[in-house]
Design a protein around this motif. Structure first.
Motif, mmCIF file in Angstrom:
data_model
loop_
_atom_site.group_PDB
_atom_site.id
_atom_site.type_symbol
_atom_site.label_atom_id
_atom_site.label_comp_id
_atom_site.label_asym_id
_atom_site.label_seq_id
_atom_site.Cartn_x
_atom_site.Cartn_y
_atom_site.Cartn_z
ATOM 1 N N UNK A 104 -65.008 96.628 40.832
ATOM 2 C CA UNK A 104 -64.763 95.560 41.803
ATOM 3 C C UNK A 104 -63.838 94.510 41.215
ATOM 4 N N UNK A 105 -63.040 93.876 42.088
ATOM 5 C CA UNK A 105 -62.158 92.789 41.676
ATOM 6 C C UNK A 105 -62.804 91.458 42.021
ATOM 7 N N UNK A 106 -62.672 90.502 41.121
ATOM 8 C CA UNK A 106 -63.201 89.159 41.316
ATOM 9 C C UNK A 106 -62.095 88.137 41.070
ATOM 10 N N UNK A 107 -62.143 87.058 41.812
ATOM 11 C CA UNK A 107 -61.276 85.903 41.587
ATOM 12 C C UNK A 107 -61.996 85.040 40.562
ATOM 13 N N UNK A 108 -61.528 85.043 39.336
ATOM 14 C CA UNK A 108 -62.311 84.511 38.218
ATOM 15 C C UNK A 108 -61.595 83.410 37.466
ATOM 16 N N UNK A 109 -62.382 82.660 36.707
ATOM 17 C CA UNK A 109 -61.865 81.648 35.780
ATOM 18 C C UNK A 109 -62.662 81.743 34.492
ATOM 19 N N UNK A 110 -62.009 81.437 33.396
ATOM 20 C CA UNK A 110 -62.670 81.465 32.093
ATOM 21 C C UNK A 110 -62.370 80.176 31.345
ATOM 22 N N UNK A 111 -63.333 79.752 30.542
ATOM 23 C CA UNK A 111 -63.189 78.609 29.642
ATOM 24 C C UNK A 111 -63.186 79.128 28.215
ATOM 25 N N UNK A 112 -62.089 78.860 27.515
ATOM 26 C CA UNK A 112 -61.913 79.281 26.125
ATOM 27 C C UNK A 112 -61.885 78.024 25.263
ATOM 28 N N UNK A 113 -62.629 78.022 24.181
ATOM 29 C CA UNK A 113 -62.671 76.872 23.296
ATOM 30 C C UNK A 113 -61.413 76.725 22.464
ATOM 31 N N UNK A 114 -61.304 75.582 21.810
ATOM 32 C CA UNK A 114 -60.118 75.301 21.003
ATOM 33 C C UNK A 114 -59.999 76.209 19.788
ATOM 34 N N UNK A 115 -61.086 76.913 19.467
ATOM 35 C CA UNK A 115 -61.037 77.885 18.372
ATOM 36 C C UNK A 115 -60.764 79.298 18.871
ATOM 37 N N UNK A 116 -60.549 79.447 20.187
ATOM 38 C CA UNK A 116 -60.258 80.745 20.758
ATOM 39 C C UNK A 116 -61.471 81.514 21.243
ATOM 40 N N UNK A 117 -62.678 80.980 21.034
ATOM 41 C CA UNK A 117 -63.883 81.665 21.507
ATOM 42 C C UNK A 117 -64.064 81.460 23.012
ATOM 43 N N UNK A 118 -64.473 82.490 23.713
ATOM 44 C CA UNK A 118 -64.770 82.380 25.141
ATOM 45 C C UNK A 118 -66.115 81.686 25.303
ATOM 46 N N UNK A 119 -66.115 80.571 26.037
ATOM 47 C CA UNK A 119 -67.331 79.784 26.228
ATOM 48 C C UNK A 119 -68.014 80.059 27.558
ATOM 49 N N UNK A 120 -67.246 80.448 28.579
ATOM 50 C CA UNK A 120 -67.843 80.674 29.895
ATOM 51 C C UNK A 120 -66.886 81.472 30.763
ATOM 52 N N UNK A 121 -67.454 82.241 31.678
ATOM 53 C CA UNK A 121 -66.672 82.964 32.672
ATOM 54 C C UNK A 121 -67.347 82.843 34.025
ATOM 55 N N UNK A 122 -66.561 82.646 35.063
ATOM 56 C CA UNK A 122 -67.101 82.413 36.406
ATOM 57 C C UNK A 122 -66.331 83.243 37.419
ATOM 58 N N UNK A 123 -67.054 83.832 38.367
ATOM 59 C CA UNK A 123 -66.477 84.577 39.474
ATOM 60 C C UNK A 123 -66.670 83.785 40.760
ATOM 61 N N UNK A 124 -65.595 83.521 41.474
ATOM 62 C CA UNK A 124 -65.632 82.710 42.682
ATOM 63 C C UNK A 124 -66.689 83.241 43.651
#
Length: 266
Positions: free
Chosen positions: A96-116
């Protein structure tokens, strides 16, 4: 109490022809935002690919840990700035396809991901599957940060759920179209006020195919002010999220504690 300086990138206009073009635009914005002292860069809905992809969205979709995600992590780490970006996400299990957004920290680590969770219009409902998790949060330099995407913020229940869950900064990548300027001008400041939190709203700019984007990106504060507001063209806004102001405003304006939840029905 911490202050978080953020940058809102309104743009770039148009659909990047390739994934590399989208990443190059993000890299330029991250460099400029970091030079302005920002610790967080917020970009619009589907910022890596552009919005008006039509049936081409399938070919531009990637998994949450795909090549573009890894490239964004490298950009964030290279410039020492956290990044919120939008992209079409392919679920590796269901396809499935999702309209998504991600939050990446200043060190490059992924902190959160959200699907609309609230899809808008025929294009989105015809190509994307709505997410089923409303509350996505992460701690960013001492600020409790939540994610929504565009149409989500127009549902008061979604923002109130974040406020009750402790969100202090609600980040909203968006693709608001004309003639709905009143959403950016009126609804966003009202959401910040009634829920006593900051709302960072980063819109697209210009025209893509049949879509004419409103611009008007803003940071709306819990005291009813709008510390930063863009016009119609591509722009990079820098403004501060002041948690001391947030807590003082919550002490004066006690909407969250004065609620009588037992009286309300859905």
């Amino acid at each position: 109490m911490p202050t978080l300086r953020l940058a809102l990138h309104q743009g770039p206009a148009g659909v990047p022809r390739t994934a590399e073009d989208g990443l190059a635009a993000l890299d330029d914005a991250a460099r400029a935002a970091a030079a302005g002292g920002a610790r967080l860069l917020v970009t619009p809905e589907l910022s890596l690919t552009g919005y008006a992809l039509g049936d081409g969205v399938d070919g531009r979709a990637e998994t949450a840990d795909g090549p573009s995600a890894r490239a964004v992590s490298r950009i964030a780490a290279a410039h020492g700035i956290a990044v919120v970006y939008g992209y079409p996400e392919r679920d590796p299990d269901s396809g499935a396809l999702h309209n998504s957004a991600a939050l990446v920290g200043a060190d490059g680590r992924v902190l959160a991901g959200y699907r609309k969770t609230h899809l808008y219009g025929d294009y989105e409902t015809g190509h994307f599957t709505p997410g089923d998790r409303l509350l996505v949060q992460a701690d960013l330099e001492g600020v409790r940060t939540g994610l929504l995407i565009c149409y989500d913020v127009e549902f008061p229940e979604a923002v109130r759920a974040h406020a009750l869950a402790g969100t202090e900064l609600l980040v909203v990548p968006t693709a608001l179209m004309r003639p709905y300027d009143f959403v950016a001008e009126t609804v966003l400041p009202a959401r910040a006020w009634e829920n006593q939190l900051y709302v960072a709203y980063a819109d697209r700019a210009g025209r893509e195919g049949d879509f004419d984007f409103a611009g008007l990106s803003c940071l709306a504060a819990p005291d009813g002010s709008v510390p930063a507001r863009a016009g119609r063209d591509e722009a990079l806004l820098v403004a501060d999220v002041d948690t001391a102001l947030l807590h003082a405003s919550r002490a004066r304006n006690t909407y969250l504690t004065d609620r009588r939840a037992a009286l309300y029905t859905t």
